[in-house]
Scaffold this motif. Sequence first.
Motif, mmCIF file in Angstrom:
data_model
loop_
_atom_site.group_PDB
_atom_site.id
_atom_site.type_symbol
_atom_site.label_atom_id
_atom_site.label_comp_id
_atom_site.label_asym_id
_atom_site.label_seq_id
_atom_site.Cartn_x
_atom_site.Cartn_y
_atom_site.Cartn_z
ATOM 1 N N CYS A 96 0.779 -1.234 0.000
ATOM 2 C CA CYS A 96 0.000 0.000 0.000
ATOM 3 C C CYS A 96 0.807 1.279 0.000
ATOM 4 O O CYS A 96 0.245 2.375 -0.020
ATOM 5 C CB CYS A 96 -0.923 0.014 1.216
ATOM 6 S SG CYS A 96 -1.958 -1.449 1.329
ATOM 7 N N THR A 100 0.386 6.091 -1.118
ATOM 8 C CA THR A 100 0.712 7.088 -0.106
ATOM 9 C C THR A 100 1.886 7.953 -0.538
ATOM 10 O O THR A 100 1.845 9.180 -0.449
ATOM 11 C CB THR A 100 1.039 6.375 1.218
ATOM 12 O OG1 THR A 100 -0.130 5.699 1.667
ATOM 13 C CG2 THR A 100 1.512 7.370 2.259
ATOM 14 N N TYR B 11 6.695 0.379 11.009
ATOM 15 C CA TYR B 11 5.581 -0.561 11.127
ATOM 16 C C TYR B 11 5.885 -1.646 12.143
ATOM 17 O O TYR B 11 4.992 -2.135 12.834
ATOM 18 C CB TYR B 11 5.360 -1.175 9.738
ATOM 19 C CG TYR B 11 4.025 -1.809 9.525
ATOM 20 C CD1 TYR B 11 2.890 -1.040 9.307
ATOM 21 C CD2 TYR B 11 3.904 -3.192 9.521
ATOM 22 C CE1 TYR B 11 1.670 -1.628 9.087
ATOM 23 C CE2 TYR B 11 2.677 -3.795 9.306
ATOM 24 C CZ TYR B 11 1.558 -3.009 9.093
ATOM 25 O OH TYR B 11 0.350 -3.601 8.873
ATOM 26 N N THR B 119 5.538 15.989 6.770
ATOM 27 C CA THR B 119 5.104 14.595 6.877
ATOM 28 C C THR B 119 6.126 13.794 7.667
ATOM 29 O O THR B 119 7.311 13.798 7.343
ATOM 30 C CB THR B 119 4.939 13.967 5.486
ATOM 31 O OG1 THR B 119 4.075 14.770 4.696
ATOM 32 C CG2 THR B 119 4.356 12.572 5.592
ATOM 33 N N GLY B 126 0.206 6.149 9.054
ATOM 34 C CA GLY B 126 -1.219 6.422 9.183
ATOM 35 C C GLY B 126 -1.916 6.449 7.840
ATOM 36 O O GLY B 126 -3.011 5.888 7.677
ATOM 37 N N MET B 127 -1.273 7.082 6.872
ATOM 38 C CA MET B 127 -1.885 7.146 5.539
ATOM 39 C C MET B 127 -1.988 5.759 4.926
ATOM 40 O O MET B 127 -2.968 5.432 4.262
ATOM 41 C CB MET B 127 -1.048 8.066 4.632
ATOM 42 C CG MET B 127 -1.105 9.530 5.018
ATOM 43 S SD MET B 127 0.141 10.526 4.169
ATOM 44 C CE MET B 127 -0.592 10.688 2.538
ATOM 45 N N LYS B 129 -2.278 2.893 6.499
ATOM 46 C CA LYS B 129 -3.349 2.143 7.149
ATOM 47 C C LYS B 129 -4.714 2.644 6.722
ATOM 48 O O LYS B 129 -5.663 1.866 6.547
ATOM 49 C CB LYS B 129 -3.195 2.217 8.667
ATOM 50 C CG LYS B 129 -2.022 1.393 9.173
ATOM 51 C CD LYS B 129 -1.904 1.443 10.684
ATOM 52 C CE LYS B 129 -0.693 0.633 11.150
ATOM 53 N NZ LYS B 129 -0.424 0.841 12.590
ATOM 54 N N ALA B 130 -4.813 3.960 6.532
ATOM 55 C CA ALA B 130 -6.108 4.517 6.122
ATOM 56 C C ALA B 130 -6.466 4.096 4.710
ATOM 57 O O ALA B 130 -7.621 3.784 4.415
ATOM 58 C CB ALA B 130 -6.057 6.045 6.228
ATOM 59 N N SER B 131 -5.446 4.090 3.842
ATOM 60 C CA SER B 131 -5.754 3.818 2.432
ATOM 61 C C SER B 131 -5.872 2.331 2.160
ATOM 62 O O SER B 131 -6.357 1.928 1.117
ATOM 63 C CB SER B 131 -4.679 4.425 1.535
ATOM 64 O OG SER B 131 -3.515 3.623 1.554
ATOM 65 N N CYS B 132 -5.426 1.528 3.102
ATOM 66 C CA CYS B 132 -5.350 0.101 2.827
ATOM 67 C C CYS B 132 -5.845 -0.665 4.046
ATOM 68 O O CYS B 132 -5.115 -0.865 5.008
ATOM 69 C CB CYS B 132 -3.889 -0.257 2.535
ATOM 70 S SG CYS B 132 -3.716 -1.746 1.561
ATOM 71 N N PRO B 133 -7.105 -1.067 4.020
ATOM 72 C CA PRO B 133 -7.710 -1.694 5.202
ATOM 73 C C PRO B 133 -6.930 -2.915 5.678
ATOM 74 O O PRO B 133 -6.930 -3.228 6.870
ATOM 75 C CB PRO B 133 -9.090 -2.112 4.701
ATOM 76 C CG PRO B 133 -9.326 -1.334 3.450
ATOM 77 C CD PRO B 133 -7.998 -1.063 2.866
#
Lengths: 140, 140
Positions: A96, A100, B11, B119, B126-127, B129-133
């Motif tokens: 992912c 990003t 991560y 950034t 965070g981005m 995780k948000a964009s990729c469940p």
Amino acid sequence: MAVHVLAVLAYKEGDRVTSAMLAGSVNTNPVIVRRLLLSLQRARLVETRKGAGSGSRLSRSPGRINLAEVYRAVEAVEPFASPARKANTACPVGHCIRKTLNQVFASAENALERDLEKTTLAGVIGMIKASCPGAAKKAG
Amino acid sequence: MAVHVLAVLAYKEGDRVTSAMLAGSVNTNPVIVRRLLLSLQRARLVETRKGAGSGSRLSRSPGRINLAEVYRAVEAVEPFASPARKANTACPVGHCIRKTLNQVFASAENALERDLEKTTLAGVIGMIKASCPGAAKKAG
DNA sequence: ACAAATGTAATCTTTACGGTTACTAATTAA
DNA sequence: TTAATTAGTAACCGTAAAGATTACATTTGT
């Protein structure tokens, strides 16, 4: 190099300049300059005519051309390296991260262009003349 | 690639990760990763230990590492091309343009870094995780 | 018609980056 | 203390991008 060529054109104040002359200033080959001029033509930054006594000139006044336009006209590749191979999609990060990073890099490139917009070719000429007393007016 | 590697380290939340594992995520060779890690070590962004059961981890929390630091750590060449040959000093523009362009490009690069500073690695995670469940928590 | 330029293709060189292999050095674990 | 694991590093290869060079067709002005 693009800025250099355009600066010479601005310096010549609308006179048509041949690729050979431009190449002489940049110290490169006329073919290289012509290839660059093709990009600048597509971006409507210069006008070029073929034939004897012809050459290129700016299509607008130097004060109305900013360096962000030049950057976009000649931008070949993304400034941030994309990996040659695809990331491992079995790794949740690898799977992912591309989307990003594209967002982040787009923002950064935008910031870059906003800064380049602040400088016009006329500004570049002014800075050159200020920093270099010898650059009074049109020479070779 | 540097951001990718650091994102994986972030991560993993401080666990030591081997270059082989990082290479697996980026889909490249462990040697490439180790060369990159050397740059990141010099910038004090990661800590690496040799030996069995060792590897690398972030030297600070992901929230305290921003992408401008990463950019500076791995920046190899100037983002704006400098001509291979020197400009023709007989041309007044060619003679003096280098100093001017260096100023302009330094400003642009500064703008780029100011944007990247906004950034952090934590933000990148965070981005992702948000964009990729699917990127819930530590997997491979 | 001729000369002067550009447009453009083909080829070569250089450089940077990543890839690969192989080896050494350090550190941990058994 | 021995063996396994892992980083550090050198050497070399392959590839892609940018510029350099040569050559030629095409257009345009005199």
